[in-house]
Design an enzyme around this catalytic site. Sequence first.
Site, PDB file in Angstrom:
ATOM      1  CG  HIS A 234     -15.341   1.513   0.271  1.00 44.97           C
ATOM      2  ND1 HIS A 234     -16.043   0.901   1.297  1.00 44.97           N
ATOM      3  CD2 HIS A 234     -15.953   2.711   0.066  1.00 44.97           C
ATOM      4  CE1 HIS A 234     -17.041   1.685   1.694  1.00 44.97           C
ATOM      5  NE2 HIS A 234     -17.018   2.786   0.966  1.00 44.97           N
TER       6      HIS A 234
HETATM    7  O1  RIB Z   1     -18.836   0.162  -2.478  1.00 44.74           O
HETATM    8  C1  RIB Z   1     -17.563   0.725  -2.634  1.00 44.74           C
HETATM    9  C2  RIB Z   1     -16.972   0.331  -3.951  1.00 44.74           C
HETATM   10  O2  RIB Z   1     -17.773   0.852  -5.027  1.00 44.74           O
HETATM   11  C3  RIB Z   1     -15.574   0.931  -4.179  1.00 44.74           C
HETATM   12  O3  RIB Z   1     -14.847   0.088  -5.011  1.00 44.74           O
HETATM   13  C4  RIB Z   1     -15.876   2.230  -4.881  1.00 44.74           C
HETATM   14  O4  RIB Z   1     -14.761   2.694  -5.654  1.00 44.74           O
HETATM   15  C5  RIB Z   1     -17.005   1.798  -5.788  1.00 44.74           C
HETATM   16  O5  RIB Z   1     -16.445   1.176  -6.938  1.00 44.74           O
END
Ligand code: RIB
Length: 306
Positions: A234
């Site tokens: 992500h």
């Molecule tokens: O949904 C994924 C996000 O939420 C990423 O930034 C992970 O590190 C959490 O913060």
Amino acid sequence: MIPVVVDMDSGTDDALALMMLLNSQAVEVVGITTVGGNARLADTTRNALRLLEYMGRPDIPVARGAARTAQRAFHYAYDVHGARGLGIPLPSPTTRPVRSRAPAFISRMASRYRGKLNIIALGPLTNIARALRKEPRIVEWTKQLVVMGGAVDVAGNITPYAEFNTFNDPDAAHTVLASFFATSLVGLDVTTRVSFDRTDAPWFTGDAPAATLSKRIVRTWFDEHLTSPRYHLHDPLAVIAALDPNLFSWHRASIDVEMENAARLGMTTATYGSGPVRVAVAVRAEDATAAVTDMLSRPGDRASGA
Ligand code: RIB
Ligand code: CA
């Protein structure tokens, strides 16, 4: 070099994203602001300090941000990211955060690097919203705001409707996404397309500090999540979006964030055609994954190593 402030709730994928930026010759990380989310603020701040020291960059300032939102405590994700939010042991930091809190620090960096600053927001948007309220001119001073967050045309990952970061502070997400930053929204619509498979180990080549620690983080994550076939990138993908936006398809939109309906808190809905946000709606997944691997395999030129 592109001046960057990283707002992060480290977290394992935040850690990879930070090491990508520190390895990049195109970027100058001028500061980090920390926020609760994946872990408590104390842990996310400690992780930022520990990662900077590990990478040989204790000179980069870390400013503490929000331990909770205006409405509620954060929903933590220690089950996903492991003990203390990073899952792996690292030496305790010998450095400390700066005295400034995140909103003032963000405003000061935006003013200092007026027209050039890129803010990459990898956690709940609490700090960014507070900085905006404190100094509305940061919208003009900031060249680009890249947000990892939202699930526009796909299901959420913390509820069926919402992605973790917008779920954790929907009011802040509404404030930021309705503002007139030049905002690039990198949500689950694309980040769920970019991941490592357990069988692809060791994912990174070489023995430079970033590659070494990234291997440990991802291997430990897979060891702790035996039924999960893939590790989603992500936050690393938000870094790729900031540095190589041509790997993505973007649609301009206005984003509505659900702030009232308890079952759908943080749900993000797009009205496409016009609006302050460009939403990543597609990504060249193989090229983006290769770019993440390359940025973490490239030897850092200042890192101290483990
Ligand atoms: O949904 C994924 C996000 O939420 C990423 O930034 C992970 O590190 C959490 O913060
Ligand atoms: Ca994050």
